[in-house]
Write an enzyme that holds these catalytic residues in place. Structure first.
Site, PDB file in Angstrom:
ATOM      1  N   LYS A 146       0.827  -1.210   0.000  1.00 47.15           N
ATOM      2  CA  LYS A 146       0.000   0.000   0.000  1.00 47.15           C
ATOM      3  C   LYS A 146       0.860   1.257   0.000  1.00 47.15           C
ATOM      4  CE  LYS A 146      -4.242  -1.873   1.967  1.00 47.15           C
ATOM      5  NZ  LYS A 146      -5.156  -1.913   3.101  1.00 47.15           N
TER       6      LYS A 146
ATOM      7  N   LYS B 172      -4.582 -10.093  -6.618  1.00 38.83           N
ATOM      8  CA  LYS B 172      -5.873 -10.382  -5.985  1.00 38.83           C
ATOM      9  C   LYS B 172      -6.907  -9.326  -6.397  1.00 38.83           C
ATOM     10  CE  LYS B 172      -5.320  -7.807  -1.800  1.00 38.83           C
ATOM     11  NZ  LYS B 172      -5.333  -7.544  -0.424  1.00 38.83           N
TER      12      LYS B 172
ATOM     13  N   LYS C 193     -10.340  -3.538  -3.966  1.00 37.68           N
ATOM     14  CA  LYS C 193     -11.278  -2.416  -4.039  1.00 37.68           C
ATOM     15  C   LYS C 193     -10.707  -1.245  -4.822  1.00 37.68           C
ATOM     16  CE  LYS C 193     -13.395  -3.408   0.420  1.00 37.68           C
ATOM     17  NZ  LYS C 193     -13.004  -3.358   1.819  1.00 37.68           N
TER      18      LYS C 193
HETATM   19  P1  TYM Z   1     -10.643  -5.658   3.837  1.00 38.95           P
HETATM   20  O1  TYM Z   1     -11.665  -4.612   4.100  1.00 38.95           O
HETATM   21  O2  TYM Z   1      -9.576  -5.353   2.836  1.00 38.95           O
HETATM   22  O3  TYM Z   1     -11.349  -6.993   3.355  1.00 38.95           O
HETATM   23  C1  TYM Z   1     -12.431  -7.585   4.075  1.00 38.95           C
HETATM   24  C2  TYM Z   1     -12.327  -9.086   3.991  1.00 38.95           C
HETATM   25  O4  TYM Z   1     -12.324  -9.514   2.623  1.00 38.95           O
HETATM   26  C3  TYM Z   1     -11.212 -10.384   2.397  1.00 38.95           C
HETATM   27  N1  TYM Z   1     -10.733 -10.195   1.016  1.00 38.95           N
HETATM   28  C4  TYM Z   1     -10.621 -11.178   0.120  1.00 38.95           C
HETATM   29  N2  TYM Z   1     -10.888 -12.490   0.191  1.00 38.95           N
HETATM   30  C5  TYM Z   1     -10.677 -13.233  -0.935  1.00 38.95           C
HETATM   31  N3  TYM Z   1     -10.227 -12.728  -2.104  1.00 38.95           N
HETATM   32  C6  TYM Z   1      -9.935 -11.403  -2.220  1.00 38.95           C
HETATM   33  N4  TYM Z   1      -9.512 -10.897  -3.370  1.00 38.95           N
HETATM   34  C7  TYM Z   1     -10.127 -10.569  -1.073  1.00 38.95           C
HETATM   35  N5  TYM Z   1      -9.967  -9.235  -0.845  1.00 38.95           N
HETATM   36  C8  TYM Z   1     -10.341  -9.028   0.444  1.00 38.95           C
HETATM   37  C9  TYM Z   1     -10.173  -9.954   3.415  1.00 38.95           C
HETATM   38  O5  TYM Z   1      -9.254 -10.988   3.656  1.00 38.95           O
HETATM   39  C10 TYM Z   1     -11.019  -9.617   4.617  1.00 38.95           C
HETATM   40  O6  TYM Z   1     -11.312 -10.780   5.366  1.00 38.95           O
HETATM   41  N6  TYM Z   1      -7.550  -5.376   7.764  1.00 38.95           N
HETATM   42  C11 TYM Z   1      -8.833  -5.865   7.298  1.00 38.95           C
HETATM   43  C12 TYM Z   1     -10.009  -5.348   8.098  1.00 38.95           C
HETATM   44  C13 TYM Z   1      -9.957  -5.569   9.562  1.00 38.95           C
HETATM   45  C14 TYM Z   1     -10.142  -6.784  10.242  1.00 38.95           C
HETATM   46  C15 TYM Z   1     -10.079  -6.461  11.624  1.00 38.95           C
HETATM   47  C16 TYM Z   1     -10.374  -8.092   9.827  1.00 38.95           C
HETATM   48  C17 TYM Z   1      -9.764  -4.609  10.500  1.00 38.95           C
HETATM   49  N7  TYM Z   1      -9.856  -5.130  11.756  1.00 38.95           N
HETATM   50  C18 TYM Z   1     -10.236  -7.463  12.580  1.00 38.95           C
HETATM   51  C19 TYM Z   1     -10.513  -9.073  10.788  1.00 38.95           C
HETATM   52  C20 TYM Z   1     -10.446  -8.755  12.161  1.00 38.95           C
HETATM   53  C21 TYM Z   1      -9.039  -5.424   5.865  1.00 38.95           C
HETATM   54  O7  TYM Z   1      -8.505  -4.451   5.422  1.00 38.95           O
HETATM   55  O8  TYM Z   1      -9.987  -6.152   5.193  1.00 38.95           O
END
Ligand code: TYM
Length: 326
Positions: A111, A192, A195
């Site tokens: 990032k 991957k 967003k």
């Molecule tokens: P975030 O918002 O990027 O994504 C949310 C969830 O979606 C999953 N994900 C994917 N799974 C499969 N293929 C993909 N291409 C893909 N892109 C995203 C992510 O693995 C995630 O589970 N840091 C985290 C948010 C967070 C969090 C937490 C998660 C903050 N606090 C506590 C778990 C527990 C994040 O940015 O996810």
């Protein structure tokens, strides 16, 4: 009862990777565990956000999670910033995690390479994520594969805190699904699905018009050998389609590959399976959109429930680390 927590950022539109890698599994978890799910608006602030858009996206994402099947009467659905304990425990986590550990986080490297402005919070982001998880005595964290490293760090920080200050936190485990844990970009299948807006043709938004989704899948990059088998290293495009088809139809990618000899029918069936998965979600979302006040009310109830658990755990951590009680 097992405690589950996970979170999702309100930056950009929810995509198929988020749904198959995480949210769909939350819908199952809520019936099997005491489950907490949060829209992590504070994490979104690690990159610059338009204030009005952040507010809209936060509410809309909560509505979309409900449309996907999260039931606020069954699980605790809340907005991270509504529970003040998250920021306070994040500081204690920053004091427990090392600079070197944060520097090794691959998501920070990815990032920060792309960002024009790299905030200090983008670097300390995993400390806030550890706080999110540890505040709820979480046993299991259902996430996609890209969060694996953050989860390992959370475990290390919990273990370090417990050994320095006495048993305070439950050490959580990551729960990463067998199919859908890493949905790839349809146009660049070695990246991957994400967003970011760099690859609109490679990303399937959960709210994209269904016709556009069919087109994107039909135009997905494959390869020229004409064989259909699950082999992500040498056949990333075809393997991605198989993973998506498998996750949408409750099979393994190897099972999903059976019977296909041509890419055309594989793409057509994958598109149909995605459309079947998204149609009811889009319909429910349209209904929920009409009543934002009801969603706000549900989130307030969720925040109260979350705070009552989080405040207790935060108190334990404050006490263990030696902060003077007031
Ligand atoms: P975030 O918002 O990027 O994504 C949310 C969830 O979606 C999953 N994900 C994917 N799974 C499969 N293929 C993909 N291409 C893909 N892109 C995203 C992510 O693995 C995630 O589970 N840091 C985290 C948010 C967070 C969090 C937490 C998660 C903050 N606090 C506590 C778990 C527990 C994040 O940015 O996810």
């Amino acid at each position: 009862m097992t405690r589950v927590l996970s979170g999702i950022q309100p930056s950009g539109a929810l995509h198929l990777g988020n749904l198959l890698g995480a949210v769909r599994n939350w819908v199952v978890d809520q019936h099997e565990a005491d489950s907490f799910f949060c829209v992590v608006d504070l994490h979104a602030l690690t990159s610059v956000q338009d204030p009005a858009a952040l507010r809209d996206n936060t509410l809309q994402l909560a509505q979309l999670l409900i449309a996907c099947g999260l039931d606020p009467a069954v699980c605790t659905l809340f907005v991270q910033s509504h529970v003040r304990a998250h920021t306070e425990l994040a500081w204690l986590m920053e004091c427990t995690v090392s600079f070197g550990e944060l520097r090794r986080m691959t998501q920070f490297k990815d990032k920060s390479d792309k960002a024009e402005f790299v905030s200090a919070a983008l670097f300390t982001y995993p400390a806030l994520m550890a706080a999110d998880i540890l505040l709820y005595d979480t046993d299991r964290v259902p996430v996609g594969d890209d969060q694996r490293q953050h989860l390992e760090l959370t475990r290390d920080v919990a273990i370090r805190f417990n050994s320095r200050y006495g048993d305070t936190f439950v050490v959580p485990e990551a729960a990463i699904p067998k199919a859908g844990a890493r949905v790839m970009d349809l146009q660049q299948p070695s990246n991957k699905m994400s967003k970011s807006l760099d690859s609109p043709q490679g990303t399937i938004g959960v709210l994209d018009p269904l016709k556009d989704i069919e087109k994107k899948i039909k135009r997905a990059v494959t390869d020229t050998d004409g064989e259909i088998r699950y082999d992500p290293a040498t056949k990333p495009g075809v393997s991605n389609l198989l993973s998506i088809l498998a996750a949408c139809t409750g099979r393994t990618p190897e099972q999903a590959a059976e019977g296909y000899t041509q890419y055309g029918p594989l793409k057509a069936d994958t598109a149909a399976a995605v459309v079947d998965t998204l149609t009811p979600i889009q319909r429910r979302f349209e209904e929920l959109r009409a009543d934002p006040a009801e969603t706000a009310r549900l989130l307030a109830v969720g925040a109260d429930k979350a705070a009552s658990v989080a405040d207790e755990v935060l108190g334990r951590a404050r006490n263990a680390i030696g902060l003077l009680p007031r």
